[in-house]
Design a protein around this motif. Structure first.
Motif, PDB file in Angstrom:
ATOM      1  N   GLN A   1       0.794  -1.222   0.000  1.00 24.13           N
ATOM      2  CA  GLN A   1       0.000   0.000   0.000  1.00 24.13           C
ATOM      3  C   GLN A   1       0.833   1.283   0.000  1.00 24.13           C
ATOM      4  O   GLN A   1       0.284   2.386  -0.049  1.00 24.13           O
ATOM      5  N   LEU A   2       2.152   1.159   0.029  1.00 24.48           N
ATOM      6  CA  LEU A   2       3.001   2.345   0.032  1.00 24.48           C
ATOM      7  C   LEU A   2       3.009   3.016  -1.339  1.00 24.48           C
ATOM      8  O   LEU A   2       2.878   2.361  -2.365  1.00 24.48           O
TER       9      LEU A   2
ATOM     10  N   THR B   1       9.789   0.809  -2.934  1.00 21.95           N
ATOM     11  CA  THR B   1       9.727   0.119  -1.654  1.00 21.95           C
ATOM     12  C   THR B   1       9.054  -1.233  -1.799  1.00 21.95           C
ATOM     13  O   THR B   1       9.479  -2.226  -1.198  1.00 21.95           O
ATOM     14  N   CYS B   2       7.995  -1.288  -2.587  1.00 21.42           N
ATOM     15  CA  CYS B   2       7.316  -2.568  -2.823  1.00 21.42           C
ATOM     16  C   CYS B   2       8.253  -3.539  -3.540  1.00 21.42           C
ATOM     17  O   CYS B   2       8.328  -4.716  -3.193  1.00 21.42           O
TER      18      CYS B   2
ATOM     19  N   LEU C   1      13.494  -8.716  -0.966  1.00 23.93           N
ATOM     20  CA  LEU C   1      13.969  -9.090   0.362  1.00 23.93           C
ATOM     21  C   LEU C   1      13.202 -10.280   0.925  1.00 23.93           C
ATOM     22  O   LEU C   1      13.801 -11.230   1.444  1.00 23.93           O
ATOM     23  N   LEU C   2      11.875 -10.252   0.809  1.00 29.87           N
ATOM     24  CA  LEU C   2      11.024 -11.273   1.427  1.00 29.87           C
ATOM     25  C   LEU C   2      10.923 -12.544   0.596  1.00 29.87           C
ATOM     26  O   LEU C   2      10.677 -13.618   1.139  1.00 29.87           O
ATOM     27  N   LYS C   3      11.080 -12.412  -0.731  1.00 27.06           N
ATOM     28  CA  LYS C   3      10.932 -13.560  -1.636  1.00 27.06           C
ATOM     29  C   LYS C   3       9.658 -14.353  -1.308  1.00 27.06           C
ATOM     30  O   LYS C   3       9.712 -15.542  -0.958  1.00 27.06           O
ATOM     31  N   PRO C   4       8.511 -13.708  -1.428  1.00 29.39           N
ATOM     32  CA  PRO C   4       7.254 -14.347  -1.023  1.00 29.39           C
ATOM     33  C   PRO C   4       6.894 -15.556  -1.890  1.00 29.39           C
ATOM     34  O   PRO C   4       7.174 -15.598  -3.081  1.00 29.39           O
ATOM     35  N   SER C   5       6.258 -16.520  -1.247  1.00 31.53           N
ATOM     36  CA  SER C   5       5.777 -17.723  -1.941  1.00 31.53           C
ATOM     37  C   SER C   5       4.340 -17.486  -2.391  1.00 31.53           C
ATOM     38  O   SER C   5       3.718 -16.475  -2.058  1.00 31.53           O
TER      39      SER C   5
ATOM     40  N   ALA D   1       1.588   0.709  -9.972  1.00 31.68           N
ATOM     41  CA  ALA D   1       2.960   0.181 -10.005  1.00 31.68           C
ATOM     42  C   ALA D   1       3.142  -0.936  -8.995  1.00 31.68           C
ATOM     43  O   ALA D   1       3.802  -1.952  -9.278  1.00 31.68           O
ATOM     44  N   ASN D   2       2.560  -0.794  -7.810  1.00 30.92           N
ATOM     45  CA  ASN D   2       2.654  -1.848  -6.800  1.00 30.92           C
ATOM     46  C   ASN D   2       1.921  -3.103  -7.259  1.00 30.92           C
ATOM     47  O   ASN D   2       2.397  -4.227  -7.054  1.00 30.92           O
TER      48      ASN D   2
END
Length: 244
Positions: free
Chosen positions: A16-17, A22-23, A29-33, A58-59
């Motif tokens: 939401q930023l 940043t997104c 960094l998080l490397k989400p699954s 963009a996010n």
């Protein structure tokens, strides 16, 4: 997973930023699954749903590129349903177009109340005047959905299909007539051509001659985002058989 009182974890906060960088940083960094993209906050929204409601286009693009499901905004709404019901000041049409442009977009996915994307569009235009969804915008969206395989005969949980709304008393004659033609698959020119199958063209004139292909792709990423996406550049060249 550390969450706040809204049920937000780090990925949801990043979604939401307003700063798209940043997104992107959070994704790297998080490397989400795939499971991380489906986790929901207290309002039953996943990270893409939060980006649709409170973030930027963009996010959304960053989350979708990283593996977010273009058909889900959480445990209740489809991504399309969440986007089409936004206020017009929220980049609604651009967000809707982005969702429909995804290769895995399912025009017949059902959300709240069993509504498909076409039903959602018609209902917002007919019954939610506060959303200011004009019929020109609605017709563009419906024409695109039909082109993407939407079935106007699918019924929602109340037994209504998109075609059942065609002759609704709230719709003017022009609206009913145009809606009927679109739902029958007629191309009336409201929607722009589909961009799903546009290929990637590498033009030598845009490359820096002193750099190799990999370095040029990394340079393009850095100029666009401020980040050197070396791994992504390598994967892209592998997919294009240009690694060597």
């Amino acid at each position: 997973d550390v969450v706040d009182n809204r049920g937000w974890n780090a990925l949801m906060w990043a979604a939401q930023l307003k700063d798209p960088g940043t997104c992107l940083d959070a994704i790297e960094l998080l490397k989400p699954s795939a499971e991380d993209f489906q986790k929901c906050d207290a309002a039953k929204r996943n990270p893409l749903g939060i980006a649709i409601a409170e973030g930027t286009v963009a996010n959304m693009r960053t989350l979708l590129a990283a593996g977010a499901n273009p058909n889900s905004a959480g445990s209740e709404k489809t991504a399309f349903g969440a986007a089409i019901s936004l206020d017009p000041s929220s980049d609604r049409l651009e967000k809707v177009r982005l969702i429909m442009a995804q290769q895995d977009f399912n025009a017949n996915a059902k959300g709240a109340g069993g509504n498909t994307a076409v039903i959602d569009t018609i209902e917002v235009a007919l019954f939610q005047p506060n959303k200011s969804l004009g019929w020109t915008e609605a017709f563009e969206t419906i024409e695109t959905l039909i082109r993407e395989g939407a079935d106007p005969n699918i019924e929602n949980d109340k037994g209504y299909s998109a075609k059942d709304w065609q002759n609704n008393s709230r719709a003017a004659d022009y609206v009913s007539s145009t809606l009927g033609r679109l739902l029958n698959g007629e191309n009336l020119g409201f929607a722009p051509p589909s961009g799903k199958n546009i290929g990637l063209v590498l033009q030598q004139s845009y490359f820096v001659a002193s750099l190799n292909v990999l370095d040029n792709v990394i340079l393009a990423s850095w100029l666009a985002t401020g980040h050197q996406a070396t791994q992504k550049a390598t994967e892209l060249l592998e997919q294009l058989d240009l690694k060597d």
